[in-house]
Scaffold this active site. Structure first.
Site, PDB file in Angstrom:
ATOM      1  N   HIS A 137      -7.042  52.392  78.694  1.00  0.00           N
ATOM      2  CA  HIS A 137      -6.107  53.282  78.001  1.00  0.00           C
ATOM      3  C   HIS A 137      -5.411  52.442  76.935  1.00  0.00           C
ATOM      4  O   HIS A 137      -5.223  51.240  77.118  1.00  0.00           O
ATOM      5  CB  HIS A 137      -5.098  53.784  79.047  1.00  0.00           C
ATOM      6  N   ASP A 214      -3.874  48.052  86.181  1.00  0.00           N
ATOM      7  CA  ASP A 214      -3.249  49.281  85.700  1.00  0.00           C
ATOM      8  C   ASP A 214      -3.592  50.381  86.705  1.00  0.00           C
ATOM      9  O   ASP A 214      -4.713  50.902  86.722  1.00  0.00           O
ATOM     10  CB  ASP A 214      -3.795  49.604  84.293  1.00  0.00           C
ATOM     11  N   GLN A 217      -3.926  55.647  87.239  1.00  0.00           N
ATOM     12  CA  GLN A 217      -4.785  56.731  87.728  1.00  0.00           C
ATOM     13  C   GLN A 217      -5.194  56.558  89.192  1.00  0.00           C
ATOM     14  O   GLN A 217      -5.931  57.395  89.718  1.00  0.00           O
ATOM     15  CB  GLN A 217      -6.042  56.848  86.866  1.00  0.00           C
ATOM     16  N   LYS A 240       2.654  60.597  87.348  1.00  0.00           N
ATOM     17  CA  LYS A 240       1.255  60.897  87.689  1.00  0.00           C
ATOM     18  C   LYS A 240       1.062  60.950  89.203  1.00  0.00           C
ATOM     19  O   LYS A 240      -0.054  61.055  89.697  1.00  0.00           O
ATOM     20  CB  LYS A 240       0.330  59.837  87.083  1.00  0.00           C
ATOM     21  N   CYS A 378      -6.309  58.897  74.723  1.00  0.00           N
ATOM     22  CA  CYS A 378      -5.677  57.583  74.479  1.00  0.00           C
ATOM     23  C   CYS A 378      -6.611  56.444  74.834  1.00  0.00           C
ATOM     24  O   CYS A 378      -6.195  55.430  75.412  1.00  0.00           O
ATOM     25  CB  CYS A 378      -4.367  57.435  75.246  1.00  0.00           C
TER      26      CYS A 378
HETATM   27  C1  LIG Z   1      -5.121  54.376  82.911  1.00  0.00           C
HETATM   28  C2  LIG Z   1      -3.815  54.679  82.240  1.00  0.00           C
HETATM   29  N1  LIG Z   1      -3.031  53.669  81.859  1.00  0.00           N
HETATM   30  C3  LIG Z   1      -1.844  53.881  81.271  1.00  0.00           C
HETATM   31  C4  LIG Z   1      -1.386  55.143  81.026  1.00  0.00           C
HETATM   32  C5  LIG Z   1      -0.044  55.341  80.390  1.00  0.00           C
HETATM   33  O1  LIG Z   1       0.832  55.946  81.283  1.00  0.00           O
HETATM   34  P1  LIG Z   1       2.288  56.426  80.839  1.00  0.00           P
HETATM   35  O2  LIG Z   1       2.107  57.268  79.616  1.00  0.00           O
HETATM   36  O3  LIG Z   1       2.800  57.172  82.007  1.00  0.00           O
HETATM   37  O4  LIG Z   1       3.073  55.191  80.554  1.00  0.00           O
HETATM   38  C6  LIG Z   1      -2.183  56.236  81.384  1.00  0.00           C
HETATM   39  C7  LIG Z   1      -1.749  57.619  81.077  1.00  0.00           C
HETATM   40  O5  LIG Z   1      -2.533  58.524  80.987  1.00  0.00           O
HETATM   41  C8  LIG Z   1      -3.421  55.992  82.024  1.00  0.00           C
HETATM   42  O6  LIG Z   1      -4.207  57.005  82.397  1.00  0.00           O
END
Ligand SMILES: Cc1ncc(COP(=O)(O)O)c(C=O)c1O
Length: 420
Positions: A137, A214, A217, A240, A378
């Protein structure tokens, strides 16, 4: 699992859009919130609202206690050794920015681009590198990219194959190039691939390299044990995982958090301040400058308790069933191409239909009451890798039903017929 009972706890699901019952399959973007979470946050503002840590009076002490209790609940939930290893942040993005900035500042104060807990200035290495994967992401890519670029360094990228599986041989080769840190998605938000982060952490540690996972998900779908994964850092977002927006976390091994310099400066994160010098507070407060989102932290604790009140094996089984059913039914659609077919996958299905722009498909099924996400999610480099403008992504949560999957697939079938 009694899905009907669970769905009653999520009032937002019980509505019609464009005269059709809402089918909410955009859970990878954000999950809906159960009543208990909404009530917990409301209750905080009704009865407990106060700034924490700084007051001697009753409300401040009560709010402080509740906030620290929430921290302990998060620590227990992810099996951190100690509560001080959990820093509250706004979410995954802030946690990753915190890490990229803190590592950069550590680097500037230690002339050594490959850091370990006991690295000394004498082991100097001038080439700054950070290793990420091809499926990150933007939140786990841009902060590191910007950081290395500020130092004329290099972002190393672990490639993946056409199924969306990482190439671990290449990973091993890239580790030998001596990156300062490895940062990898536990589960890809586009492909659904579950990466073998435990194995990857072990491989990185064999080279003395710290690992960030990270978990944006993964945390809602799978039990997390940071000690078993043996990652050095684990980041996630509350929204999430059925918690409010504006709260999330950064887990870090205490030795690492002690070593990293603060990210933001201000109230709460200091110990003593004079015009000449400032000393910093202990963990985790060193990383929590300013007034935190106390109400959301309490909501996060309640979301965890909500998840813990369920049979998590049954939840996992149910979500796997939803995914398998979606894949099986979608496969019958002419011209469908799945993006992400790794053996180990979870939570979501991404696809395109020949000759149809994902945006058009998403817009039409929206009018049939089905909420999915379309676009690059993203993760533009993933789209480039597969040579596509975007995908349609349906992502599942514990409150979704097999009937909803059926409605979704029928909607895709109808939309595809209309758009051809
Ligand atoms: C794998 C992953 N990393 C990071 C993020 C960023 O999360 P946030 O917007 O809640 O900071 C997301 C959001 O969709 C994600 O799916």
């Amino acid at each position: 699992m009694n899905i009907n009972e669970i769905r009653h706890q999520f009032p937002v699901l019980d509505q019609q859009v464009y005269g059709k019952p809402l089918v909410y399959l955009d859970n990878a973007a954000t999950t809906q919130k159960p009543l208990c979470v909404i009530e917990r946050e409301r209750d905080y503002y009704l009865h407990e609202n106060c700034n924490i840590h700084r007051g001697v009076h009753y409300l401040s002490q009560k709010a402080t206690e509740a906030y620290e209790h929430a921290r302990q609940t998060v620590a227990d939930f992810i099996h951190a050794k100690e509560a001080r290893e959990v820093v509250f942040t706004r979410g995954t993005t802030e946690s990753l920015n915190l890490l990229a900035t803190a590592f950069e500042h550590l680097l500037l104060s230690t002339p050594n681009s490959q850091l370990s807990i006991d690295s000394q200035p004498s082991t100097l290495n001038s080439q700054l590198k950070v290793l990420v994967t091809a499926m990150e992401h933007h939140s786990n890519l841009v902060p590191w990219q910007q950081m290395v670029q500020r130092h004329q360094g290099q972002l190393l990228v672990v490639p993946m194959d056409d199924s969306g599986t990482l190439d671990l041989e290449q990973y091993e080769k890239l580790l030998k190039e001596g990156p300062m840190v490895v940062s990898i998605a536990h589960i890809s938000n586009v492909l659904g691939t579950i990466n073998p982060v435990k194995e990857m952490a072990k491989m990185a540690h064999d080279h003395g390299i710290p690992v960030v996972v990270d978990g944006a998900q993964s945390i809602a779908h799978h039990p997390i044990d940071v000690q078993d994964l043996d990652c050095d850092f684990f980041v996630f977002s509350g929204h999430k995982m059925y918690a409010p927006m504006g709260i999330g976390g950064l887990y870090g091994k205490a030795e690492w958090l002690e070593k990293l310099p603060p990210y933001q400066f201000g109230g709460e994160m200091v110990d003593t301040v004079s015009f000449e010098k400032t000393t910093f507070n202990v963990l985790p407060y060193k990383f929590e400058a300013g007034t935190p989102n106390v109400g959301a932290a309490l909501g996060l604790e309640t979301a965890i308790q909500f998840l813990q009140s369920l049979d998590r094996d049954a939840v996992e089984k149910h979500e796997t069933q939803l995914l398998q059913s979606a894949i099986q039914q979608l496969s019958a659609i002419e011209g469908i191409r799945f993006i992400g077919e790794a053996e180990q996958r979870s939570g979501l299905v991404s696809f395109i239909v020949d000759g149809i722009h994902p945006y058009d498909l998403g817009t039409i099924i929206d009018k049939m009451g089905v909420a999915v996400r379309t676009g690059h999610h993203c993760a533009e480099p993933v789209m480039t890798r597969f040579g596509i403008p975007g995908t349609v992504r349906a992502s599942f949560a514990l409150y979704n039903t097999l009937e909803e999957v059926e409605i979704f697939v029928k909607a895709v079938q109808r939309a595809a017929m209309m758009l051809r």
